[in-house]
Scaffold this active site. Structure first.
Site, PDB file in Angstrom:
ATOM      1  N   ILE A 168     -27.018 -39.914  44.182  1.00 11.47           N
ATOM      2  CA  ILE A 168     -27.676 -41.133  44.664  1.00 11.47           C
ATOM      3  C   ILE A 168     -28.486 -40.847  45.929  1.00 11.47           C
ATOM      4  O   ILE A 168     -29.617 -41.324  46.082  1.00 11.47           O
ATOM      5  CB  ILE A 168     -26.620 -42.230  44.905  1.00 11.47           C
ATOM      6  CG1 ILE A 168     -26.013 -42.673  43.558  1.00 11.47           C
ATOM      7  CG2 ILE A 168     -27.238 -43.427  45.634  1.00 11.47           C
ATOM      8  CD1 ILE A 168     -24.817 -43.597  43.676  1.00 11.47           C
ATOM      9  N   LYS A 170     -14.354 -48.426  51.084  1.00 12.30           N
ATOM     10  CA  LYS A 170     -15.555 -49.144  50.644  1.00 12.30           C
ATOM     11  C   LYS A 170     -15.476 -50.639  50.975  1.00 12.30           C
ATOM     12  O   LYS A 170     -16.506 -51.291  51.200  1.00 12.30           O
ATOM     13  CB  LYS A 170     -15.767 -48.920  49.141  1.00 12.30           C
ATOM     14  CG  LYS A 170     -16.089 -47.458  48.786  1.00 12.30           C
ATOM     15  CD  LYS A 170     -17.390 -46.993  49.433  1.00 12.30           C
ATOM     16  CE  LYS A 170     -17.810 -45.603  48.965  1.00 12.30           C
ATOM     17  NZ  LYS A 170     -19.058 -45.148  49.619  1.00 12.30           N
ATOM     18  N   ARG A 212     -27.914 -34.413  46.648  1.00  7.53           N
ATOM     19  CA  ARG A 212     -27.817 -34.649  45.197  1.00  7.53           C
ATOM     20  C   ARG A 212     -27.476 -36.113  44.920  1.00  7.53           C
ATOM     21  O   ARG A 212     -27.304 -36.908  45.848  1.00  7.53           O
ATOM     22  CB  ARG A 212     -26.750 -33.739  44.604  1.00  7.53           C
ATOM     23  CG  ARG A 212     -25.363 -34.073  45.113  1.00  7.53           C
ATOM     24  CD  ARG A 212     -24.302 -33.234  44.423  1.00  7.53           C
ATOM     25  NE  ARG A 212     -23.006 -33.838  44.580  1.00  7.53           N
ATOM     26  CZ  ARG A 212     -21.890 -33.178  44.919  1.00  7.53           C
ATOM     27  NH1 ARG A 212     -21.940 -31.886  45.119  1.00  7.53           N
ATOM     28  NH2 ARG A 212     -20.743 -33.805  45.028  1.00  7.53           N
ATOM     29  N   TYR A 246     -10.161 -44.798  48.541  1.00  3.47           N
ATOM     30  CA  TYR A 246     -11.602 -45.030  48.342  1.00  3.47           C
ATOM     31  C   TYR A 246     -11.939 -46.531  48.461  1.00  3.47           C
ATOM     32  O   TYR A 246     -12.880 -46.924  49.154  1.00  3.47           O
ATOM     33  CB  TYR A 246     -11.993 -44.492  46.973  1.00  3.47           C
ATOM     34  CG  TYR A 246     -13.449 -44.562  46.623  1.00  3.47           C
ATOM     35  CD1 TYR A 246     -14.372 -43.679  47.183  1.00  3.47           C
ATOM     36  CD2 TYR A 246     -13.923 -45.507  45.710  1.00  3.47           C
ATOM     37  CE1 TYR A 246     -15.716 -43.729  46.837  1.00  3.47           C
ATOM     38  CE2 TYR A 246     -15.260 -45.558  45.357  1.00  3.47           C
ATOM     39  CZ  TYR A 246     -16.155 -44.665  45.922  1.00  3.47           C
ATOM     40  OH  TYR A 246     -17.483 -44.720  45.577  1.00  3.47           O
ATOM     41  N   ALA A 282     -23.495 -40.799  52.223  1.00  2.00           N
ATOM     42  CA  ALA A 282     -22.512 -39.734  51.962  1.00  2.00           C
ATOM     43  C   ALA A 282     -21.154 -40.360  51.667  1.00  2.00           C
ATOM     44  O   ALA A 282     -20.720 -41.293  52.349  1.00  2.00           O
ATOM     45  CB  ALA A 282     -22.409 -38.796  53.160  1.00  2.00           C
TER      46      ALA A 282
END
Ligand code: NAD
Length: 479
Positions: free
Chosen positions: A251, A389, A249, A385, A321
């Site tokens: 992106i 990243k 699903r 997060y 992911a």
């Protein structure tokens, strides 16, 4: 999800109201469809005195079907580029390639300026001379591209200074021109090879087209590498085996669709719980589905076995992911920290290691990872997060030079606010702020991230490595 405000503004009644009240005015962006012309109008190509790229760029843009003008840029007297692709620098020498006469009656799909000839700060005046008369000549969703030399590869300090200054111009134009016009700086190595020329062409085809609708204010570096010209620029991934993680699903599904459209054979991966949605995506694009939790201890080996058995290799790995488990740091339990770091960063490292060790990523292979502007700017409630990243960016920085000798490029995209289930869960006021706080006054679509990943994955893009390209509409966050 849909941006109802943007739909309203783009309607006739909404437009008038928004103008009267001075509200944000998100333009309708030009997005790519197969067979579209590169641009909605001609390219005005200018060059600083002594620029080294204007002639080859005129030739490649002409070959790409663009109507390339040099000279004044006014209606009726813009010169088309010569048949040999010559940008006609000689006729412009002494005025920095500025359109003479100052007229602005012609309208352009793009302004492209070769600034490689600027060797000190006084030469920056040539930018003003070229762009000032054209400030209102760019068509909606048009493009502004400045070509320079990477400052680190300039000899004299004054040249490095002037080349670094270009970034301020392009970022400001991205904020000023409006109406969906984007602006980018492309640094091209002066020690280029055939791969450099091919990757510059790939980069310009991407940036000028509707594929780059939500990319603005970026700096792209084109170095050297074994770039291959595609037989068909509308199928630039023909024959490539591509793995997309998190493809059920959002992106990831968009990436799978775009890469398949561009000719790739797609291996779509997601967790077993998303099996039905994953199968639907794989069937739709004629790809295959792999149900696998990337955090499983045996996941890298099982994935490598699958790729080896079915395809014998994987040309492109798209690490998409990702998960969020938001809490402010003081309230965050260790499980949230661990889960996010493991899915978003450590699993990528483990998979890269196994695929590389087993030689499954061949010469000319690609690693493309999905970072986030949270990894650049940081974000309240997202220490886990943002750490993961930012780590993805570190991975690009470390692996790109390490794998250059094997002809494998490593890049990341850093999406800003993209309209997905992830952003639909954000509270309304914060969501509206996220959507509007960028130069295009709207959120991006998954397809915008997918198109950018596609360009980085093309065999023609081999000389584009070590880049982190934001797909954020030039968000103010971390800018
Ligand atoms: P999403 O939640 O819609 O999709 C993520 C997919 O990854 C899901 O299908 C999920 O099942 C899969 N996944 C999660 N853990 C997995 C695991 N252990 N093994 C295999 N698959 C797993 O999210 P999205 O919005 O499409 O985001 C995709 C990527 O883009 C993520 O890395 C995300 O951090 C990044 N990103 C998104 C935005 C945005 O605005 N949506 C912004 C910046 C970055």
């Amino acid at each position: 999800m849909t941006d109802r405000y943007a739909s309203f503004v783009q309607s006739g009644a909404g437009r008038a109201l928004v103008k009267r009240l001075g509200l944000p005015d998100p333009p309708r962006l030009r997005r790519y469809a197969v067979g579209d012309p590169l641009l909605p109008g001609p390219v005005l190509l200018g060059a600083a005195t002594g620029g080294r790229l204007a002639d080859p760029v005129a030739a490649l843009l002409t070959a790409a079907g663009a109507d390339v003008r040099t000279g004044t840029g006014t209606a009726g007297n813009g010169d088309s580029a010569a048949a040999d692709g010559s940008a006609g620098r000689d006729e412009q020498a002494g005025n920095g390639g500025a359109p003479a006469g100052g007229g602005t009656s012609a309208r352009f799909g793009a302004l492209v300026y070769d600034a490689t000839g600027i060797t000190d700060s006084s030469g920056l005046r040539q930018l003003y001379d070229f762009f000032h008369p054209q400030a209102r000549s760019v068509l909606p969703s048009g493009r502004v591209i400045v070509l320079g030399t990477p400052p680190a590869e300039c000899g004299p300090a004054r040249e490095a200074t002037a080349q670094r200054a270009l970034e301020g111009l392009t970022r400001s134009i991205g904020k000023e021109f409006g109406r969906g016009v984007t602006a980018q700086l492309v640094y091209v190595t002066p020690d280029g090879d055939a791969g450099t020329a091919t990757s510059l062409e790939a980069t310009l085809r991407f940036l000028l087209s509707g594929r780059s609708a939500y990319v603005s204010g970026q700096v792209v570096r084109v170095g050297t590498g074994p770039a291959a010209v595609p037989a068909d620029w509308d199928r630039p991934l023909a024959g490539q085996v591509v793995l997309v993680t998190g493809a059920a699903r959002g992106i990831g599904a968009a990436v799978a669709r775009v890469l398949a459209r561009d000719g790739a054979q797609v291996v779509a991966l997601d967790v077993p719980a998303a099996g039905d949605a994953l199968a639907a995506v794989a069937n739709e694009i004629g790809g295959t589905a792999v149900q696998l939790d990337l955090t499983g201890a045996d996941a890298p080996t099982r994935l490598a076995d699958h790729l080896a058995d079915r395809h014998g290799r994987v040309d492109v790995v798209v690490h998409n992911a990702g998960i969020t488990r938001d809490r402010t740091l003081g309230r965050m339990d260790a499980d949230r920290w661990d889960a996010v770091l493991d899915v978003n960063l450590s699993s990528q490292e483990r998979i890269n290691d196994v695929l590389l060790e087993r030689g499954l990523i061949p010469e000319g292979g690609r690693l493309v990872a999905v970072s986030s502007i949270a990894g650049i700017a940081g974000n309240r409630g997202q220490t886990n997060y943002a750490t993961s990243k930012a780590g993805v960016i570190g991975l690009v920085d470390a692996l790109a030079p390490a794998l250059a000798g094997r002809g494998i490029s490593v890049n990341a995209v850093a999406p800003g606010f993209i309209e997905t289930r992830l952003t639909a869960r954000i509270p309304l006021v914060i969501r509206e702020a996220g959507r509007r706080m960028n130069s295009l006054a709207q959120g991006g679509l998954p397809v915008d991230v997918a198109e950018t990943i596609g360009w980085l994955a093309w065999p023609a893009s081999a000389a584009v490595s070590g880049n982190v390209v934001r797909v954020c509409g030039q968000s103010l966050l971390g800018a």
